[in-house]
Write a protein that holds these residues in place. Sequence first.
Motif, PDB file in Angstrom:
ATOM      1  N   VAL A 423       0.833  -1.210   0.000  1.00  0.00           N
ATOM      2  CA  VAL A 423       0.000   0.000   0.000  1.00  0.00           C
ATOM      3  C   VAL A 423       0.869   1.262   0.000  1.00  0.00           C
ATOM      4  CG1 VAL A 423      -2.008  -1.071   1.084  1.00  0.00           C
ATOM      5  CG2 VAL A 423      -0.160  -0.136   2.522  1.00  0.00           C
ATOM      6  N   CYS A 424       2.129   1.111  -0.387  1.00  0.00           N
ATOM      7  CA  CYS A 424       3.040   2.261  -0.429  1.00  0.00           C
ATOM      8  C   CYS A 424       3.512   2.492  -1.855  1.00  0.00           C
ATOM      9  CB  CYS A 424       4.240   2.035   0.486  1.00  0.00           C
ATOM     10  SG  CYS A 424       5.417   3.419   0.481  1.00  0.00           S
ATOM     11  N   LYS A 425       3.517   3.768  -2.276  1.00  0.00           N
ATOM     12  CA  LYS A 425       4.022   4.173  -3.574  1.00  0.00           C
ATOM     13  C   LYS A 425       5.382   4.837  -3.384  1.00  0.00           C
ATOM     14  CE  LYS A 425       4.041   5.298  -7.977  1.00  0.00           C
ATOM     15  NZ  LYS A 425       4.219   4.280  -9.040  1.00  0.00           N
ATOM     16  N   LEU A 426       6.390   4.384  -4.140  1.00  0.00           N
ATOM     17  CA  LEU A 426       7.752   4.883  -3.980  1.00  0.00           C
ATOM     18  C   LEU A 426       8.257   5.493  -5.271  1.00  0.00           C
ATOM     19  CD1 LEU A 426      10.400   5.107  -2.298  1.00  0.00           C
ATOM     20  CD2 LEU A 426      10.984   2.819  -3.164  1.00  0.00           C
ATOM     21  N   LEU A 427       8.814   6.704  -5.171  1.00  0.00           N
ATOM     22  CA  LEU A 427       9.534   7.349  -6.267  1.00  0.00           C
ATOM     23  C   LEU A 427      10.971   7.558  -5.791  1.00  0.00           C
ATOM     24  CD1 LEU A 427       7.244  10.119  -7.838  1.00  0.00           C
ATOM     25  CD2 LEU A 427       8.038   8.014  -8.891  1.00  0.00           C
ATOM     26  N   GLU A 428      11.880   6.757  -6.307  1.00  0.00           N
ATOM     27  CA  GLU A 428      13.271   6.855  -5.879  1.00  0.00           C
ATOM     28  C   GLU A 428      13.995   7.914  -6.700  1.00  0.00           C
ATOM     29  OE1 GLU A 428      15.392   3.265  -4.531  1.00  0.00           O
ATOM     30  OE2 GLU A 428      13.826   2.169  -5.604  1.00  0.00           O
ATOM     31  N   CYS A 429      14.676   8.788  -5.996  1.00  0.00           N
ATOM     32  CA  CYS A 429      15.390   9.889  -6.644  1.00  0.00           C
ATOM     33  C   CYS A 429      16.886   9.602  -6.633  1.00  0.00           C
ATOM     34  CB  CYS A 429      15.138  11.196  -5.911  1.00  0.00           C
ATOM     35  SG  CYS A 429      13.390  11.602  -5.683  1.00  0.00           S
ATOM     36  N   ASP A 430      17.539   9.957  -7.703  1.00  0.00           N
ATOM     37  CA  ASP A 430      18.988   9.791  -7.784  1.00  0.00           C
ATOM     38  C   ASP A 430      19.487  10.716  -8.876  1.00  0.00           C
ATOM     39  OD1 ASP A 430      21.524   8.929  -7.331  1.00  0.00           O
ATOM     40  OD2 ASP A 430      21.006   6.794  -7.317  1.00  0.00           O
ATOM     41  N   PHE A 431      20.784  10.738  -9.089  1.00  0.00           N
ATOM     42  CA  PHE A 431      21.336  11.566 -10.154  1.00  0.00           C
ATOM     43  C   PHE A 431      20.801  11.110 -11.503  1.00  0.00           C
ATOM     44  CE2 PHE A 431      24.478  12.076  -6.796  1.00  0.00           C
ATOM     45  CZ  PHE A 431      24.651  13.451  -6.807  1.00  0.00           C
ATOM     46  N   GLY A 432      20.737  12.055 -12.413  1.00  0.00           N
ATOM     47  CA  GLY A 432      20.261  11.733 -13.746  1.00  0.00           C
ATOM     48  C   GLY A 432      18.768  11.956 -13.874  1.00  0.00           C
ATOM     49  N   GLU A 433      18.222  11.610 -15.016  1.00  0.00           N
ATOM     50  CA  GLU A 433      16.804  11.784 -15.268  1.00  0.00           C
ATOM     51  C   GLU A 433      16.000  10.806 -14.413  1.00  0.00           C
ATOM     52  OE1 GLU A 433      15.482  14.135 -17.018  1.00  0.00           O
ATOM     53  OE2 GLU A 433      17.448  14.932 -17.584  1.00  0.00           O
ATOM     54  N   SER A 434      14.920  11.288 -13.853  1.00  0.00           N
ATOM     55  CA  SER A 434      14.084  10.462 -12.998  1.00  0.00           C
ATOM     56  C   SER A 434      12.721  11.107 -12.886  1.00  0.00           C
ATOM     57  CB  SER A 434      14.708  10.295 -11.616  1.00  0.00           C
ATOM     58  OG  SER A 434      13.802   9.707 -10.723  1.00  0.00           O
ATOM     59  N   LYS A 435      11.684  10.266 -12.698  1.00  0.00           N
ATOM     60  CA  LYS A 435      10.344  10.798 -12.472  1.00  0.00           C
ATOM     61  C   LYS A 435      10.286  11.621 -11.190  1.00  0.00           C
ATOM     62  CE  LYS A 435       7.665   7.283 -14.955  1.00  0.00           C
ATOM     63  NZ  LYS A 435       6.601   6.251 -14.842  1.00  0.00           N
ATOM     64  N   CYS A 436      11.238  11.354 -10.298  1.00  0.00           N
ATOM     65  CA  CYS A 436      11.284  12.098  -9.036  1.00  0.00           C
ATOM     66  C   CYS A 436      11.548  13.579  -9.274  1.00  0.00           C
ATOM     67  CB  CYS A 436      12.373  11.521  -8.139  1.00  0.00           C
ATOM     68  SG  CYS A 436      12.354  12.131  -6.456  1.00  0.00           S
ATOM     69  N   HIS A 437      12.136  13.919 -10.411  1.00  0.00           N
ATOM     70  CA  HIS A 437      12.456  15.309 -10.720  1.00  0.00           C
ATOM     71  C   HIS A 437      11.393  15.950 -11.599  1.00  0.00           C
ATOM     72  CE1 HIS A 437      16.103  13.965  -8.978  1.00  0.00           C
ATOM     73  NE2 HIS A 437      16.546  13.326 -10.052  1.00  0.00           N
ATOM     74  N   SER A 438      10.318  15.243 -11.850  1.00  0.00           N
ATOM     75  CA  SER A 438       9.237  15.765 -12.682  1.00  0.00           C
ATOM     76  C   SER A 438       8.105  16.267 -11.793  1.00  0.00           C
ATOM     77  CB  SER A 438       8.714  14.668 -13.614  1.00  0.00           C
ATOM     78  OG  SER A 438       7.480  15.036 -14.189  1.00  0.00           O
ATOM     79  N   PRO A 439       7.758  17.556 -11.848  1.00  0.00           N
ATOM     80  CA  PRO A 439       6.667  18.064 -11.017  1.00  0.00           C
ATOM     81  C   PRO A 439       5.363  17.302 -11.219  1.00  0.00           C
ATOM     82  CG  PRO A 439       7.890  19.884 -11.966  1.00  0.00           C
ATOM     83  CD  PRO A 439       8.416  18.642 -12.611  1.00  0.00           C
ATOM     84  N   SER A 440       5.046  16.936 -12.461  1.00  0.00           N
ATOM     85  CA  SER A 440       3.787  16.222 -12.703  1.00  0.00           C
ATOM     86  C   SER A 440       3.810  14.834 -12.068  1.00  0.00           C
ATOM     87  CB  SER A 440       3.516  16.120 -14.206  1.00  0.00           C
ATOM     88  OG  SER A 440       4.565  15.418 -14.859  1.00  0.00           O
ATOM     89  N   SER A 441       4.948  14.134 -12.125  1.00  0.00           N
ATOM     90  CA  SER A 441       5.045  12.804 -11.520  1.00  0.00           C
ATOM     91  C   SER A 441       4.926  12.883 -10.003  1.00  0.00           C
ATOM     92  CB  SER A 441       6.371  12.136 -11.903  1.00  0.00           C
ATOM     93  OG  SER A 441       6.461  11.945 -13.301  1.00  0.00           O
ATOM     94  N   ILE A 442       5.589  13.869  -9.401  1.00  0.00           N
ATOM     95  CA  ILE A 442       5.534  14.027  -7.947  1.00  0.00           C
ATOM     96  C   ILE A 442       4.119  14.373  -7.497  1.00  0.00           C
ATOM     97  CG2 ILE A 442       6.344  15.437  -6.027  1.00  0.00           C
ATOM     98  CD1 ILE A 442       8.997  15.731  -7.480  1.00  0.00           C
TER      99      ILE A 442
END
Length: 642
Positions: A423-442
């Motif tokens: 029941v947990c949604k995870l967006l892992e952030c790291d260097f490079g392109e990632s959904k974590c750096h997208s305002p719409s994804s967050i």
Amino acid sequence: MMPIRRRSATASYQEELEKSNGKPPQPRICCLISLSAMFWVLILTFHFSAFSSPPIIGPDQPSAKHQFVLEESSMQNIPKFDNQNIQKPQEEPENPLLQVHSIPPQDKVPQPKPVNNLQEPDSSENQVNHQNTSGTETEPQPSQSTDQTPPVTQDTPKKAPKNFALEKVLRMAENQSDPCGGRYIYVHNLPSRFNDDMLRECKRLSLWTNMCKFMSNDGLGPPLDNSGGVFSDTGWYATNQFAVDVIFSNRMKQYDCLTNDSSIAAAIFVPFYAGFDIARYLWGYNISMRDAASLDLVNWLEKRPEWKVMGGKDHFLVAGRITWDFRRLTENEMDWGNKLLFLPAARNMSMLVVESSPWNANDFGIPYPTYFHPRVDADVFIWQERMRKLDRQWLFSFAGAPRPDNPKSIRGQIIDQCRKSSVCKLLECDFGESKCHSPSSIMKMFQSSLFCLQPQGDSYTRRSAFDSMLAGCIPVFFHPGSAYVQYTWHLPKNYTRYSVFLPENDVRNGNVSIEERLRQYSPLMVKQMREEVINLIPNLIYADPRSKLETLKDAFDVAVDAIINRVAKIRRDMVEGREDKDFIEENSWKYALLDEGEGTVGSHEWDPFFSKPKDGIPDTGNSASAEAAKNSWKSEQRSQKF
């Protein structure tokens, strides 16, 4: 022809005697002298009877002579505002010699108005006005007729101007007929090197990214694409998390109670881009370069007459960075940041930062900017209603990266628990392109979650907390320094109304299951907490600086109101001679949690979270946070992308 005979003077005199029965007439000059003597006797008698004692002039009733000085001088010095509602204070000051600084009666001058384009008062008249108000110039000379000067002014002439200046502003707040009474803000017209020049050199504001695009739209950044339907159609921008300097300054231009008369200002704003300044020199520059602008600013301010009224205690400025960037402890070239907040003059000012120090009293936390900047109230109402109706499929979620180099970080444990939960949604952030750096994804993830995990970032706080609340997601905090002692102006003191607190030691030691703890909240409790979060949205966002909300107060409004209240209390204490000798600056975070009327602090359940490190660092216990500030630049490199 008969000769004409001239009448003798003797004959004429004899005829006059006969007409007056033999009595010589009084000469006219004697008659005039007698009447004049009687008139002056009456005048002198009235003078000595009426003015034998000093005139009784009440503290609220200036003499006629000084009232004339008021009306004549004030007509020359009164500033012209755009606000037509400012009123004359109900009571006149005690010292009539200072009447030249009062606002004249409404029937004598046009109604003043606030101004949006402020200019520094460079004229000689304004300079004299400010200097006399601050008590730094020679006092006005009393009139030659000393019997018309109230005796009270002769006792403490040097203190009267300063007390008058403070009391005058306090009386302005009591003027119910003036909607701006007690709310006026004076803005220093700083040289461009302290603000605009930095924007012209925007490429230097960050080591890793071109900040120029983020300075567009008055600091909001470029508009966000809404092809995915995550945002509203208007009001959404790719706002940089460190852009508060310029956003706040541009919002100030829309403030409805600006004034170019500092003597009636409730507070004085210093539009110095402190965050942008230090961002230019954090890496690869010596401490002289890092401190240069701060020292220059203080030197400029201390020469101003506005500063001398309260020694800068009515001044405030904004820096869109964490406080540790401005708290260098030593003169060691290897130490982080500059020493702005440790400068004696700056300690008198109030500094608004996105993360404040729990151990210092001269900085205050304000929200990080989010992506949402509404133009009108309806934009906010529509968004709030949309957040209420969303179907949220995840119990909790987390967006972030682990901190393997930080042994105190609990991010690794949070990521592990989230991965193991269905029941947990995870967006892992790291260097490079990632959904974590997208305002719409967050924002999409936050909108689909009931609870959003918000552990410490590289320092106490993180922008993600405000993005999640904007999405109507209930924040889960693990350290009180992440929100509860930071944003006391913008968030309720009863944190259980809108958030969940799980002590990070419980997570670090494996004593708590995040999923099990969150499942203990009933659907009704979740609904009530989410409603509280949604109702907080207006106070946590910065409205578009190019427009103005009508009925709602945004983060800017809340901060300005709080500053005005703070300065008013300081001003009142100065007038009444009060000083809190028991105040302990190290316990500043505790004072922020006190309810109205409470003045003392004691032990607190959060003391272990804010205990000073035992590493021998003098003065403050912020060395660990300063190190975290240095590390935050590593994550800033990747957070600039979207």
